[in-house]
Design an enzyme around this catalytic site. Structure first.
Site, PDB file in Angstrom:
ATOM      1  N   ASP A  28       3.860   8.640   5.592  1.00  0.00           N
ATOM      2  CA  ASP A  28       3.366   7.308   5.253  1.00  0.00           C
ATOM      3  C   ASP A  28       1.946   7.157   5.790  1.00  0.00           C
ATOM      4  OD1 ASP A  28       3.206   4.712   4.403  1.00  0.00           O
ATOM      5  OD2 ASP A  28       4.754   3.930   5.748  1.00  0.00           O
ATOM      6  N   ASP A 122       1.046   5.413  -1.212  1.00  0.00           N
ATOM      7  CA  ASP A 122       0.727   5.921   0.121  1.00  0.00           C
ATOM      8  C   ASP A 122       1.915   6.463   0.903  1.00  0.00           C
ATOM      9  OD1 ASP A 122       1.831   3.403   0.311  1.00  0.00           O
ATOM     10  OD2 ASP A 122       0.663   2.824   2.060  1.00  0.00           O
ATOM     11  N   GLU A 123       3.039   6.719   0.266  1.00  0.00           N
ATOM     12  CA  GLU A 123       4.162   7.290   1.008  1.00  0.00           C
ATOM     13  C   GLU A 123       5.059   8.097   0.079  1.00  0.00           C
ATOM     14  OE1 GLU A 123       7.263   4.648   2.406  1.00  0.00           O
ATOM     15  OE2 GLU A 123       6.504   3.031   1.124  1.00  0.00           O
TER      16      GLU A 123
END
Length: 428
Positions: A28, A122-123
């Site tokens: 993350d 983003d993860e």
């Protein structure tokens, strides 16, 4: 993880954690939008920065950790964020930059393993079981990912290393910012049960309140509560599910997903809207439309994503991955509404909302889990009846009564002499 932050549980073993069998990684990015925006503003690094529109009617897209210490959080109205942190620098978002960095990060993941399950820009989850022989043990791979992203993209990320997706996601949240937490297989139960109930994946504010009313404050309290008690308090699905999580049980595997495989629908309003009830009706309409398209494509979706664009054109997305894939309109709407309500937007001015299903799989042969309280002919059958009516009489011929305009409602009542339920289906 939610925006709430919890302390890392203590380990009883002084030796480094054994990562044998911990082949699931959750990676993350740390304050992704803020970190990316500061790449061109290095003088602002280490200071409170808010990413969002410049006006007071906008909302916070992201914030640096320095701003978060003042209570600033994503989706917060900008006016409130400015009051909480008047010294913060406000920077306009750069969505093209975020997309470019996200693509580069995902490409890095794919050099490690082909088994990558993105959750958002983003993860992602990674299954590194096939990479151990080539790159080393899971913790070493996690460090390699952190170093590569920092060197190539100039931003930091946090990594959770564990035997299951659930625990890996917990671990990455507890590692923030810029850290890595390894949870050995034989320490999973101890690790999980030290946490407060709000740390469990999927426990929102309402569920947390229900658990606290039962006197359940820690995950260990949930673990030692009879499943029937949890089922009565939380529902047929949520009760047993949380009990499984409290013992670290999560049978899901990392599933390769093509990020471009999704079906959804957006609605741009003629005027900015700040009425939550109106937004709920639009989410219902979009959920029905999206579910119908998913069924028409012969697919099931595992992840529900909502998109909210504000009056200053700032846009945020929120996603929730379901336990089982679905094409049921009601399930999609309930999830979308929960995601929206969790934003706590109050009277923020909104110009667009969208609902999208991601993580699509072929419906043929996919397991479909019913709920114990669902009648023999439940929501899935009702949806298919609506599909047949729409194919015969046209789209929109059958839809929830709450979506019928007041004028049309009055006309129907005058013609049919009947009343309609606000939660049922109505048809011509």
């Amino acid at each position: 993880m939610s925006r709430r932050q919890y302390a890392l549980p203590q380990r009883g073993d002084e030796h480094p954690p054994d990562d044998t069998g911990c082949t699931v990684l959750h990676v993350d990015m740390d304050a992704f939008y803020a970190s990316a925006s500061l790449l061109s503003r290095p003088e602002l690094v280490g200071t409170p920065v808010i990413i969002g529109g410049g006006g007071n009617r906008g909302v916070v897209l992201s914030a640096t950790y320095e701003a978060r210490t003042f209570g600033v959080a994503s989706a917060m109205p900008m006016a409130r964020a400015r009051r909480l942190c008047p010294t913060a620098t406000v920077v306009a978002p750069d969505h093209a930059l975020y997309s470019a960095i996200s693509a580069a990060v995902m490409a890095t993941f794919e050099t490690i393993t082909p088994v990558v399950e993105p959750l958002s820009l983003d993860e992602a989850f990674l299954d590194v079981s096939g990479a151990i022989r080539r790159l080393g043990n899971p913790a070493r791979i996690g460090q390699l990912i952190r170093d590569t992203i920092h060197d190539e993209q100039g931003i930091t990320c946090s990594v959770g290393v564990a035997p299951t997706k659930f625990v890996a996601k917990l671990a990455s949240g507890l590692a923030k910012p810029d850290g890595m937490v390894v949870v050995p297989r034989d320490e999973v139960v101890t690790f999980v049960q030290q946490l407060p109930v709000g740390a469990l994946w999927g426990v929102g504010d309402k569920t947390e309140e229900a658990l606290l009313r039962l006197g359940l404050h820690t995950v260990a309290d949930i673990a030692h509560t009879p499943v029937d008690t949890l089922r009565r308090a939380l529902g047929e699905s949520a009760g047993p599910h949380l009990h499984d999580l409290s013992w670290g049980r999560d049978p899901r595997h990392v599933e390769v997903q093509r990020r471009e495989r999704s079906i959804g629908s957006d609605e741009t309003f003629e005027f900015d809207v700040d009425d939550p009830a109106y937004i709920h009706r639009q989410l219902l309409k979009l959920s029905d439309r999206t579910a119908a398209r998913v069924r028409s494509a012969g697919m099931l979706g595992r992840t529900v994503t909502i998109r909210v664009r504000f009056s200053d054109f700032t846009t945020i997305t929120r996603s929730r991955t379901l336990r089982d894939p679905t094409d049921v309109s009601r399930e999609i709407f309930d999830t979308a509404k929960g995601l929206y309500d969790a934003l706590g937007l109050q009277r923020a001015r909104i110009r667009l909302v969208g609902v999208r299903m991601e993580g699509l799989v072929e419906s043929e042969g996919a397991p479909i889990q019913g709920t114990l309280d669902e009648p023999d002919h439940g929501w899935r059958d009702a949806d298919r009846a609506v599909d047949r009516a729409s194919a015969r009489f046209g789209a929109g011929s059958v839809r929830p009564a709450s979506l019928i305009s007041d004028r049309e409602r009055d006309r129907r009542r005058g013609r049919q002499g009947g009343a309609e339920s606000g939660t049922g289906q109505t048809s011509t």
